[in-house]
Each structure stands twice: as structure tokens, then as C-alpha cells.
Design an enzyme around this catalytic site. Structure first.
Site, PDB file in Angstrom:
ATOM      1  CD  GLU A 751      -2.800   1.198   2.412  1.00  0.00           C
ATOM      2  OE1 GLU A 751      -3.914   1.716   2.273  1.00  0.00           O
ATOM      3  OE2 GLU A 751      -2.425   0.687   3.471  1.00  0.00           O
ATOM      4  NE  ARG A 760       3.432   6.319   8.686  1.00  0.00           N
ATOM      5  CZ  ARG A 760       2.170   6.083   8.341  1.00  0.00           C
ATOM      6  NH1 ARG A 760       1.639   4.895   8.549  1.00  0.00           N
ATOM      7  NH2 ARG A 760       1.443   7.024   7.787  1.00  0.00           N
ATOM      8  CD  GLN A 872      -9.171  -3.496   3.598  1.00  0.00           C
ATOM      9  OE1 GLN A 872     -10.175  -4.038   3.152  1.00  0.00           O
ATOM     10  NE2 GLN A 872      -8.573  -2.513   2.971  1.00  0.00           N
ATOM     11  CD  GLU A 892     -12.398 -10.896   2.114  1.00  0.00           C
ATOM     12  OE1 GLU A 892     -12.928 -10.229   1.230  1.00  0.00           O
ATOM     13  OE2 GLU A 892     -11.497 -10.483   2.847  1.00  0.00           O
ATOM     14  N   GLY A 894     -13.183 -16.574   7.789  1.00  0.00           N
ATOM     15  CA  GLY A 894     -13.166 -18.001   8.078  1.00  0.00           C
ATOM     16  C   GLY A 894     -11.783 -18.606   8.119  1.00  0.00           C
ATOM     17  CE  LYS A 929      -6.625 -19.236  16.513  1.00  0.00           C
ATOM     18  NZ  LYS A 929      -6.693 -19.779  15.136  1.00  0.00           N
ATOM     19  CD  GLN A 930      -1.215 -15.547  23.195  1.00  0.00           C
ATOM     20  OE1 GLN A 930      -0.002 -15.529  23.220  1.00  0.00           O
ATOM     21  NE2 GLN A 930      -1.933 -14.855  24.056  1.00  0.00           N
ATOM     22  NE  ARG A 931      -2.679 -22.174  16.132  1.00  0.00           N
ATOM     23  CZ  ARG A 931      -3.710 -22.359  15.315  1.00  0.00           C
ATOM     24  NH1 ARG A 931      -4.594 -23.291  15.589  1.00  0.00           N
ATOM     25  NH2 ARG A 931      -3.850 -21.604  14.233  1.00  0.00           N
TER      26      ARG A 931
END
Length: 963
Positions: A751, A760, A872, A892, A894, A929-931
Site C-alpha cells: 500500500e 515514517r 482489514q 473474509e 473463516g 485469539k491466541q492459540r
């Protein structure tokens, strides 16, 4: 001398692809002898690894039998081949028996399988090399860089297709490894087990980023930086004005963007965001330009891009001083004139269009324009002593002539088809007298009857002398009205009038003609008593005035809008006035547009301008430029600078760059100083496409539908003739990894350009305002910080790839190149996942993202380092009262949710609740989430001017809040 025949045979033998028939036969024979041997070769070979076609057929059948848990002996195999009608092709039962008979044992079958696989790999390499060679020898060859990338892709694809090592591991081995790992962790005494993120609380929760982990960092792309629905952008290709709603709906936008050289250039949006309803504020400038945005949307100021929340009335922001955008469409000149006249002084709410104007030259020019429409003309309206008015109507003589022509054509048609008038009357169910009147050109049939007439005679209207029924029908819609309706200009009262959309797409000469006639009616040019020249235009429609202002900007003409005092009791609201006072703008208007019928007044304006020196009190640069000039000048006196440049001191005894008498530099003075100081930045600023306009009003409008666009590289665009702006946390992770580790760090920025990322990082590490870094306007205390940041990075191994739309395979090949040259990586960062593509992927986008997600997890495992990918979020979260993201908000989501080891959401409440003082400068990193660890929220400080996240500790409170 060698035998030529023997030489040819040797040459032919060399061209035979590598293979081993004996090894292939031993693999197949061994499987028939010992079905248990299948487990040794199933994960090592595929059918295409066999050189002989017959062997591939046999192995395919063996795969099917093994999956069905059936034996692989000669009899079962021959029956299966017979069922597929392939037994004779492979050599029959005799060949299968021979394979089994000639293989004494299956004990070495794994070694035979390795030989088959090795030869197959060599053949694939030869095929890939041939493919690249053919492309290189092609007459219209591809670029060398493209061929190199293709060669890498083919070779790495072969590598990917090779069976992976590994397999089930026994309990004893696993237990030994587990105990060794526990011992290793114990000896660390609480130290980090993975790569530190640089954030204390986040490291405590994750124990660092672990090798082979896929880490997803998600956030909304615009984070509340939006403009209101209905805001218009100009299409640089066509000249059309298009609303942001339409652009988001069609997911395509051509627009203008501001470069670092302060030039407006065509670009296009890469992402489109529907952010629902948010609090919106209208910003109005001294020139009368307006745009409605959220408080977080940045505007370009003299101190860089700053959100509206940090701006106040009296501050100056950048707006275009010119928009050199013209369309390619054309209209006949009489239509352009008629449109301008009727928008300015026309009446379109009655049955006929009216034009009211006291100037006889304008009335005659209008009448001539109307006569350009078929059969149309104008008649004076008797209105006593009131302003003369023309009514647009049909010309009687043209109507009579057309009807006579129709009557003649009808008589001839009846003769040709052998039909009498009485017979025609009966067929149409009308009187014989009516048919007689038609044949003698006295009347015309009604439109519906005329259609039946053409059907009965089996003739098109043109064969009866009628090109357009409306031209001969007394009460039909006139061509002028249809033209106005087509352009949306019919039935509009004065306050409702707008410039038709088609006008914005006209080519430059026709656009100048339109403005010329528009100003001829409601415009004026004169020299005031104080000697100031002025051109103005007045209307009771504010939107019309704003659109005229925009059209003038395309010619480089700056115009100001103001509200006039209402001196007329009959007017329900005060009129609006547009005025041009700037000398350059006045000269451009006179030279390129003009005003029909007011040449003497324009001559007075020209004479007034000719007697004055070029000067502008309004067209100046921001006060920050004064500080920049003084910093560049340093301690050198002006006299020595002028002497060194061989120039005289700039006009005026005092430049008034600082102190109480400080004045903002004009562009011309800035250009002089740029030459004197030999400074490119100041020269670009002086010759920029920007005008620095003062904010005069910021008004809340309540909740409104808002949208945003993403423009790669420049991250800004022009909307409503104002410049507005549009990956911070992940880059902070990269900064720490680069500094804390001796291993290379790889960044894929699809991007933002690599140069922008580096600027930056320098801003973040050096704690320098990123705007001052980007523009080069560093203050004295900034230079040591910049030097320190450069020293931190100069010996580090950071690699940034800003190629757009990479595929996982391309990414893998580039990573391997870096690993081969510089060693194993500490971290891979991808900005961002949704910008990746898989060429030729035929499924839907969700399926493609799923494949990309799995590939990124594969990268993490293959290279043994954390892979951090930005992602996103769906816009649905904007509709909830609580905007904190949850797992289902992942776009998206899943496969991403399944493949990722850690999913973290970045949330800043100040974006959505800017009026709450308790959330300013704060951020949350939500571990969704943290496995292999807990989930929860880590609170941090966000320092916007450095684009930097920090641990939320007492010593950072003041800085986080900008103190």
C-alpha cells in the site's frame, strides 16, 4: 575418425530425458509383491513422476485400490485396469506378471522410489529451462526481469511439489523434546521465549512472537477519516463531477491527488470504504469552499496534515489554486449558448421557456441560438414597462411548411399503394374530412394516429417527410424543452438552478463559451471608486454559484463567494455573489473567457490592471514557511547571500519574517528567496498548485452517511475543491525487531512506498513530527534526533518490498532470495493481506483469501519466523454502538481465523468519540485469539504526531496527551 552413425546415436541418447525404467519397474513390482510397502512410497511419489505412460496408468490404479483398502496383487490390478479399459495399453496381464516376477523383494522399494522421484525432478527442471529459453528466444521477447522472475517461479514451484520431509513422531521422542523445552524455558528465568514486540504488557501476554506463528493485526482502514455522502470529486479524464457515493458503489475512482512536489496529478483509488453514519462537520473557507467531514479527517496545513479536531477558525488549509481538467465532449455552440442564457436569465417553469434581459444584443444572441433548434424561434412578450422578455416558441412558417411537405408526401404515398382517402379513413377510424385536411397540409394527425398511419402504409415517418413528429405537431413538446429536460434544466425555480452535469464534461473552448454567456446575464466587470478592478457574478442559487466557482478554477481563476445584502422585499432569501479580485485571475478571465456584450467594461478592467504592479495580499504561504526560510538561512546575513548569488537584496528593507511585524511570504517573494538560498523545497512551494485558504466556519451537522477512499502512495485526494487526506502499530513491531535482532527483517508494503515507510520509521524512532520529516522542515532540535534514528538503523538488515499485488509464490521466492544472501529472518511483515492476489484464481474472493491465509501460515513454518500480516475489518462494526472489533469482524474471516496463531485488533476510541477527553491519546490492542496463550486487552498510548504506540506507563502520560 568416429563413425557418424555412432555419433548421431550418442547425441540422440543425450537428449532422452533422465529416467530409470528399472527403478520404475521395481517400485511397481515391489508394491505387487508386498502391499504394506505402499506406506513407504505413498508420500514420496505421484503418478506424474513415472516416465513411461504405462507405468503412470498402473500407479494411478494402485492409488485407487490402496484408497479402497484393496490388494495390489497382479490379479486385482489386472481386473481394475480391465475395468478402465487400460489393461491392453499397459501390456496386458503378461507385463504385470513380468513386473512382479522380475522384482525379487520389496525391501529396497524406498530407495527405488527416491530414484524415480529424483529423475522426475530433473525432467521438470529441463522442462522449465526449455520454457524459459523459448521465451528468451522469442522474436517479441519479454523483459529480462520478467523472465528472471518466471524462471524463479518455475523452479520454486518444482521445489514446492517435492514431498515434504517429516511424518508421525513417536511418544518417546516427543516426550524427550518436551522435557528439553521445559528445561530451556526454566533456564530463561522468565525471559522472552519469542521475538519481543517492544511492548511490555503485550509481551507478558504473548511471551513474544513465536517462530512459525502467523499473527494477524486487524483494524478499519480509514479509522473514521471520512467525508460526507454527496461530496463531489472531479474525474481528471472526463471532467465529470462524481459523488463519492457513486465511486464507492462502482468501486472505481479516477481522481486528483497532491504529490510531495505540491503538484496535483491524476490518480485512482485502491480501496473504498462505507463507514455508515458518523458525526459530521461542515468546513467553510474564506473563498467560500465547503466540505463536510468527520473530526478525524486530516487537512493539509502549514504544519502538515492535521485532523479537523485540531483545527480552528482562522487557521489556513491547502486548497487547489487550479484544476486544469477539461472534458472531451462537444455540443453545438447554439446549444451551449441557449443553456447558459436560460440558466442565468431564463424561466423554465411555464409551458414555454422565457428569457428576460434588458440588453438588446443579448436578446438577439439568444434568439439566434434558439433558431438553431429545428422550427424554433422567439417572440417578444408584451409586458408594459417591465424588462423585455422573449418567449421561446415554434415558428409558424416552419410549422406550415412542414405540414405542407407532409401533405404532399401523404398524397404521393396513397397513390403508390393504390389507396383512396376514404379507404385510409376507414382503416384509421377517422373522418374522411380529417384525411383531406392532412393531405392539404392544414392539420396533422394525433401522434398515436400518426403511428397507425405509418403502419397501415407500411412506411417509416421519414418516408412521409417527418424526421421528428414534434417538429410538426402544434402541441407536442418542443425541441428546446426536450433539450432542457435532457440536461435537467427544465422546471427549475431560480434558487434551484444548477449547472447541468454535461457542462462539466465539455472541452475547454465550449466551457469558456458557456461561462462567457452566463456572465453576460448576471455578471459584471468594473473598477471601483478605490481603483480596485473586480469581476463578479450573482445568483439566488448558492449551489449554482459554487459550481461556477469550480468551473473558473479549471482555468486557474480564484474566485470568492459571499452572501449579499438583500435589498429586495420580493426575494425570500439573500442572493449570493461570486467575485474575482486577484490580478492574475482577472487577467486570465479577460483573456480566456470574457463577457459578451460588456467589452467596454472589460477594457476598463484591463486598463486598471496595466497601471499597477503585481501584488496580492491574499495569495501568501503559511507562517511556517517563514520559520523554514530562517532555518535555511541560518546565521548568514542577507547581504552576503545576495553577494554570493550576484543578486540585489530582495525588494523592501525588511522581510518581516519573524517578530511582531512578521508577515506571511507571498509566492513571488518566496520564489525570490528560493533562488537566493538555492532551495528546491521552497521553490516547489512557491510554484505549487496550492492556495492557502483560511477556515471561517466549522459547523456540526449531526449524524450523516460518510465514505472514504484509499489512494496508494500519496494518501490524499481532492474533494469539493479542497485537499483531504486518508500502518502504524505493525510498523512499530518492525522497528523493534530491526533494532533488537541481528537477523534480517522483511517488510512487504503493498500500500505504501518504501521511501514513505522509511520516513515514517525515522519520525517514530527519532520522535520527530512526521510532517516535518516528510516536508524537510526540521527544527533545530530535530536534527540530533534524526541523526540518532539514522544511526540506529544504518547497520541493520531491513528489507522493504513495495511491489503491488504480490502472490504467495512471488513472496516466497523473494524471501528465499533474502534468506540465501543474508541468513534466516527474524520477522516478516505484510501490509496488507487483502492486497495480495493469486493470478488465475478462478474461485470467489473469499476462497482466494483462504488460500492466501494458508500460504502465509506455510511461510511462517517454512522460514521458522513470525509472519505478521495486516488485515482489514468488515464495515459492519460501524453500525454497532460498541465499535470494538470482534472475531466475526475480520473480512473474509473463516480461513484467517483458522490459520492464525494470534489475532489482534487495534482500536482507538478517540476516533469514534473525539469529544471524550478521557480517551485522547489512548489505544487498545485486543487479543481476540491466541492459540497458545490467554486472550484479553492491552492498553497503550498513541502519539499521533510520531505515528507511534508506546507502553502506557506514567512517564509517557504527558507525551501521549501532547504535553
Amino acid at each position: 575418425m568416429n563413425d557418424p552413425l555412432e555419433f548421431d546415436q550418442e547425441t540422440a541418447a543425450l537428449k532422452v530425458p533422465p529416467h530409470s525404467l528399472e527403478a520404475e519397474q521395481s517400485v511397481l513390482g515391489g508394491l505387487m509383491l508386498d502391499n504394506q510397502a505402499w506406506d513407504h512410497v505413498a508420500d514420496r511419489l505421484v503418478a506424474d513422476d513415472f516416465y513411461r505412460y504405462e507405468h503412470r496408468l498402473v500407479f494411478n490404479v494402485m492409488i485407487a485400490l490402496a484408497e479402497a483398502s484393496r490388494p495390489l496383487d497382479v490379479v486385482t490390478l489386472s481386473e481394475a485396469l480391465e475395468g478402465r479399459d487400460q489393461l491392453d495399453t499397459v501390456g496386458g496381464l503378461a507385463y504385470l506378471a513380468e513386473l512382479a516376477r522380475n522384482t525379487p523383494s520389496a525391501s529396497n522399494i524406498r530407495a527405488y522410489a527416491d530414484i524415480v522421484r529424483e529423475r522426475a525432478t530433473l525432467r521438470k527442471l529441463i522442462r522449465a529451462a526449455s520454457q524459459v529459453a523459448e521465451s528468451a528466444f522469442a522474436p517479441q521477447g519479454r523483459p529480462a526481469d520478467e523472465l528472471v522472475n518466471e524462471a524463479e517461479r518455475l523452479v520454486f514451484q518444482i521445489s514446492e511439489e517435492r514431498p515434504k520431509s517429516g511424518g508421525p513422531v513417536g511418544m518417546s521422542e516427543l516426550l524427550a523434546k518436551a522435557v528439553d523445552r521445559i528445561d530451556e524455558l526454566f533456564n530463561l528465568q522468565g525471559e522472552m521465549t519469542g521475538l519481543s514486540t517492544g511492548f511490555r504488557d503485550l509481551d507478558d501476554m504473548t511471551s513474544g512472537l513465536q517462530p512459525s506463528d502467523l499473527v494477524i493485526i486487524a483494524g478499519r482502514p480509514s479509522m473514521g477519516k471520512c467525508i460526507m455522502a454527496g461530496s463531489r470529486l472531479v474525474d481528471p479524464a472526463t471532467g465529470a463531477l462524481v459523488t463519492i457515493d457513486e465511486l464507492v458503489a462502482c468501486q472505481q475512482a479516477e481522481l486528483l491527488t497532491l504529490t510531495d512536489e505540491f503538484r496535483l496529478t491524476p490518480s485512482r483509488a485502491s480501496a473504498f470504504v462505507d463507514d455508515g453514519k458518523k458525526p459530521v462537520y461542515r468546513v467553510r473557507t474564506a473563498l467560500g469552499r465547503e466540505i463536510c467531514t468527520t473530526l478525524t479527517h486530516p487537512f493539509l496545513t502549514g504544519d502538515g496534515w492535521r485532523p479537523l479536531a485540531r483545527l480552528s477558525v482562522g487557521e489556513r488549509v491547502a486548497v487547489p489554486r487550479t484544476l486544469p481538467v477539461f472534458g472531451q465532449e462537444r455540443l453545438p455552440q447554439h446549444q451551449v449558448k441557449a443553456l447558459a442564457y436560460l440558466i442565468a436569465d431564463g424561466g423554465t417553469t411555464q409551458s414555454c421557456a422565457m428569457f428576460t434581459n434588458a440588453n438588446p444584443r443579448l436578446r438577439e444572441d439568444f434568439a439566434e441560438a434558439i433558431r438553431g433548434f429545428p422550427g424554433m424561434g422567439c417572440r417578444p412578450v408584451e409586458r408594459g414597462a417591465r424588462t423585455p422578455t422573449l418567449r421561446v416558441c415554434r415558428e409558424r412558417w416552419t410549422l406550415a411548411r412542414s405540414r405542407r411537405a407532409f401533405g404532399q408526401a401523404l398524397r404521393e404515398a396513397l397513390t403508390r399503394v393504390g389507396m383512396t382517402g376514404q379507404a385510409l379513413a376507414g382503416a384509421l377510424n377517422v373522418s374522411k374530412a380529417s384525411v383531406s385536411a392532412w393531405c392539404h397540409g392544414r392539420t396533422m394527425p394525433a401522434e398515436a394516429t400518426f403511428g397507425r398511419l405509418c403502419h397501415v402504409l407500411a412506411m417509416p415517418p421519414a418516408a412521409l417527410g417527418i424526421a421528428d413528429y414534434a417538429e410538426v405537431a402544434k402541441n407536442a413538446t418542443t425541441p428546446v424543452r426536450r433539450f432542457l429536460e435532457a440536461h435537467g434544466a427544465w422546471g427549475k425555480r431560480a434558487p434551484e438552478k444548477r449547472i447541468p452535469a454535461g457542462v462539466f464534461r465539455l472541452e475547454k473552448p465550449l466551457l469558456a463559451l458557456f461561462l462567457n454567456r452566463l456572465f453576460a446575464c448576471d455578471g459584471s466587470a468594473f473598477v471601483q471608486a478605490n481603483g480596485q478592478a473586480r469581476i463578479s457574478y450573482a445568483s439566488s442559487s448558492r449551489e449554482l454559484i459554487r459550481e461556477v466557482q469550480h468551473l473558473l478554477l479549471r482555468f486557474g481563476i480564484l474566485a470568492k463567494i459571499r452572501k449579499k445584502a438583500n435589498h429586495y422585499a420580493a426575494l425570500s432569501q439573500a442572493p449570493w455573489e461570486l467575485e474575482i479580485r486577484d490580478r492574475a485571475s482577472l487577467e486570465t478571465f479577460v483573456a480566456e473567457i470574457g463577457i459578451f456584450g460588456k467589452a467596454p467594461r472589460l477594457a476598463e478592467v484591463e486598463a486598471c490592471l496595466a497601471g499597477k504592479r503585481r501584488h496580492s495580499n491574499r495569495d501568501s504561504l503559511p507562517a511556517s514557511v517563514n520559520r523554514y526560510v530562517l532555518a535555511v538561512k541560518g546565521r548568514r546575513p542577507w547581504s552576503s547571500l545576495c553577494e554570493a548569488a550576484g543578486r540585489e537584496r530582495p525588494e523592501g528593507s525588511n522581510l518581516h519574517l519573524n517578530g511582531r511585524s512578521a508577515r506571511c511570504l507571498s509566492r513571488s517573494r518566496a520564489a525570490e528567496l528560493a533562488t537566493l538560498l538555492d532551495d528546491d523545497y521552497l521553490a516547489r512551494l512557491a510554484d505549487s498548485d496550492l492556495y492557502w485558504d483560511e477556515i471561517v466556519e466549522i459547523t456540526p451537522l449531526g449524524l450523516q452517511q460518510v465514505y472514504d477512499l484509499t489512494v496508494d502512495g500519496t494518501h490524499n485526494f481532492v474533494a469539493e475543491d479542497i485537499c483531504v487526506h486518508n500502518t502504524t502499530f505493525a510498523m512499530n513491531l518492525v522497528e523493534h525487531a530491526v533494532i533488537a535482532s541481528d537477523k534480517p527483517v522483511m517488510v512487504f508494503s503493498m500500500e505504501m512506498p518504501a521511501e514513505s515507510l522509511m520516513l515514517r520509521m525515522l519520525s517514530s524512532l527519532g520522535r520527530i513530527d512526521q510532517t516535518r520529516v516528510r516536508t524537510g522542515q526540521l527544527e533545530d532540535e530535530d536534527w540530533p534526533r534524526l541523526t540518532s534514528a539514522v544511526n540506529l538503523l544504518k547497520d541493520k538488515q531491513l528489507f522493504i518490498d513495495d511491489t503491488a499485488a504480490l502472490s504467495p509464490n512471488e513472496m516466497r521466492s523473494r524471501i528465499r532470495r533474502v534468506v540465501r544472501e543474508h541468513g534466516n529472518l527474524a520477522l516478516i511483515m505484510i501490509d496488507y493481506l487483502q492486497l495480495m492476489q493469486i493470478p488465475g484464481f478462478s474461485e470467489n474472493r473469499t476462497g482466494e483469501i483462504s488460500e492466501i491465509s494458508r500460504s502465509l501460515k506455510g511461510l511462517a513454518k517454512e522460514f521458522g519466523c513470525p509472519v505478521v500480516a495486516l488485515s482489514q475489518l468488515n464495515r459492519s462494526l460501524e453500525q454497532r454502538p460498541n465499535k470494538r472489533p470482534v472475531m466475526s469482524d475480520l473480512r473474509e474471516s473463516g480461513a484467517i481465523e483458522q490459520d492464525a496463531d494470534i489475532i489482534a485488533f487495534v482500536y482507538r476510541d478517540e476516533v469514534y468519540n473525539p469529544d471524550n477527553p478521557d480517551n485522547q491519546g489512548l489505544a487498545e490492542v485486543i487479543i481476540g485469539k491466541q492459540r497458545n496463550g490467554p486472550i484479553g486487552t492491552v492498553h497503550m498510548a498513541f502519539i499521533g504526531k510520531y505515528t507511534r504506540f508506546e507502553d502506557l506507563a506514567p512517564d509517557t502520560y504527558g507525551e501521549a496527551f501532547g504535553e
